[in-house]
Design an enzyme around this catalytic site. Structure first.
Site, PDB file in Angstrom:
ATOM      1  N   ASP A   1      37.483  43.141  29.923  1.00 35.69           N
ATOM      2  CA  ASP A   1      38.270  44.287  29.418  1.00 35.69           C
ATOM      3  C   ASP A   1      39.521  43.730  28.736  1.00 35.69           C
ATOM      4  O   ASP A   1      40.638  43.984  29.135  1.00 35.69           O
ATOM      5  CB  ASP A   1      38.625  45.267  30.554  1.00 35.69           C
ATOM      6  CG  ASP A   1      39.394  44.644  31.704  1.00 35.69           C
ATOM      7  OD1 ASP A   1      39.283  43.409  31.909  1.00 35.69           O
ATOM      8  OD2 ASP A   1      40.134  45.379  32.398  1.00 35.69           O
TER       9      ASP A   1
ATOM     10  N   HIS B   1      44.459  35.707  37.365  1.00 35.45           N
ATOM     11  CA  HIS B   1      43.289  36.379  37.945  1.00 35.45           C
ATOM     12  C   HIS B   1      41.977  35.956  37.262  1.00 35.45           C
ATOM     13  O   HIS B   1      41.107  35.341  37.886  1.00 35.45           O
ATOM     14  CB  HIS B   1      43.435  37.895  37.796  1.00 35.45           C
ATOM     15  CG  HIS B   1      44.691  38.465  38.352  1.00 35.45           C
ATOM     16  ND1 HIS B   1      44.970  38.464  39.700  1.00 35.45           N
ATOM     17  CD2 HIS B   1      45.750  39.078  37.760  1.00 35.45           C
ATOM     18  CE1 HIS B   1      46.136  39.053  39.912  1.00 35.45           C
ATOM     19  NE2 HIS B   1      46.631  39.419  38.754  1.00 35.45           N
TER      20      HIS B   1
HETATM   21  C1  BDR Z   1      42.611  42.397  37.195  1.00 34.91           C
HETATM   22  O1  BDR Z   1      43.037  43.624  36.601  1.00 34.91           O
HETATM   23  C2  BDR Z   1      43.240  43.463  35.226  1.00 34.91           C
HETATM   24  O2  BDR Z   1      44.427  44.070  34.826  1.00 34.91           O
HETATM   25  C3  BDR Z   1      43.267  41.979  34.974  1.00 34.91           C
HETATM   26  O3  BDR Z   1      42.756  41.671  33.695  1.00 34.91           O
HETATM   27  C4  BDR Z   1      42.392  41.419  36.067  1.00 34.91           C
HETATM   28  O4  BDR Z   1      41.040  41.405  35.694  1.00 34.91           O
HETATM   29  C5  BDR Z   1      43.628  41.956  38.222  1.00 34.91           C
HETATM   30  O5  BDR Z   1      43.736  42.893  39.253  1.00 34.91           O
HETATM   31 CA    CA Z   2      40.368  41.707  33.353  1.00 27.03          CA
END
Ligand code: BDR
Ligand code: CA
Length: 322
Positions: A17, A247
């Site tokens: 995303d 992340h």
């Molecule tokens: C996840 O949420 C999204 O905002 C980031 O891209 C990551 O995949 C972290 O909680």
């Molecule tokens: Ca993400």
């Protein structure tokens, strides 16, 4: 794009995303010589699935990978409408409001159909790395319940086993955005590795790391540094220091085997889909930890709990080389 007998690279379907940390993850994944990204699907999360595809295609152009097919996923979540993304974290356009040179166009197939097709073309070898809400994977499983048997492994960035959530006290954002989809993915007959907030909050790029990227000669590095600005500004308010958490790229590095977790028991994970305060929580059965995490019969969910080696310096080196 089938895997030829001489091509020993692991075929990957990447679901994202795109998103600032998704950008880092994409650049990192494409720099791996052990893995070949055979298709990308986008999902609504940080931005709409359509905007995510725009960002992905533009980044592919920047990194010179315009031949990888990108498919747009469904705009809405599996069983609920998409409510828009967090512009204060990723910018309105998802890539820190940096204007990227326009890349190619998405393919006509949607993301779920692309995933199903690739699972036939790379039967038994295809690995999925999913770093957004799990909507596309759940739709693909609904369209073709036999999908799980053709996929070697699914690695997700999402969830929190022992750590607090980030979208709510109990839930991590990717799971919280589409808990019904996440539940379907954990229930399906494929092995899942969950790379959640237990580890991703502890691995960071620093202020100096970003300065190094900004000072590098390459357009890719300078663009990534510019994109990161918005993310640093947000994380400063969370961490109290000019750093950002890793992340999505950490999930990719664990999927590719570049980072090996120090503790990752294989247990059963269930997702809370009720409407109470725990909606979107990932409930991992970690009761075995009091007796050394013995094998659990039938369990297929690897929950990454610790990664000892700091990933930030390793990621920086790869970004500088990419
Ligand atoms: C996840 O949420 C999204 O905002 C980031 O891209 C990551 O995949 C972290 O909680
Ligand atoms: Ca993400």
């Amino acid at each position: 794009m089938t895997t030829s007998a001489s091509d020993t690279r692991v075929p990957v379907y990447f679901d994202c995303d795109t998103g600032i940390d998704d950008t880092l993850a994409l650049v990192y994944l494409l720099s791996r010589t052990t893995h070949r990204t055979v298709g990308i699907g986008t999902v609504s999360g940080n931005v709409s699935a359509e905007q995510g595809a725009r960002n992905t295609l533009d980044l592919l152009k920047l990194q010179g990978f315009e031949d990888i097919p990108v498919a747009v996923g469904q705009f809405d979540h599996f069983r609920a409408p998409y409510a828009g993304g967090p512009a204060h974290i990723h910018g309105v356009n998802g890539v820190g409001d940096v204007d990227l040179d326009r890349g190619g166009e998405p393919i006509a197939e949607d993301a779920a159909d692309l995933l199903i097709r690739l699972s036939h073309e790379h039967d038994g070898a295809l690995e999925i790395i999913a770093i957004g809400p799990l909507t596309n994977l759940a739709i693909a499983l609904e369209r073709d319940p036999s999908l799980g048997s053709r996929v070697a492994r699914v690695t997700i960035m999402g969830g929190a086993a022992l750590a607090p959530g980030n979208l709510s006290p109990a839930a991590e954002a990717n799971i919280a955005h589409d808990p019904e989809a996440a539940a379907a993915v954990f229930e399906a007959a494929w092995p899942v590795t969950m790379v959640g907030l237990d580890v991703t909050m502890h691995h960071r790029l620093t202020h100096d790391d970003r300065e190094q990227l900004a000072a590098a000669e390459g357009e890719l590095q300078q663009t990534v540094a510019a994109i990161l600005e918005t993310y640093y500004r947000f994380y400063d308010t969370i961490l109290g220091v000019r750093e950002c958490t890793l992340h999505d790229p950490l999930a990719v590095a664990i999927a590719t085997g570049d980072v090996v977790p120090s503790l990752a028991p294989v247990v059963k994970v269930e997702v809370e889909t009720g409407s109470g305060p725990a909606r979107g929580a990932t409930v991992a059965d970690l009761r075995g930890m009091y007796r050394g995490n013995p094998p659990v019969e039938g369990a297929r969910h690897t929950v990454v709990l610790t990664v000892d080696e700091p990933f930030g310096p390793q990621l920086l080196q790869e970004l500088l080389k990419a």
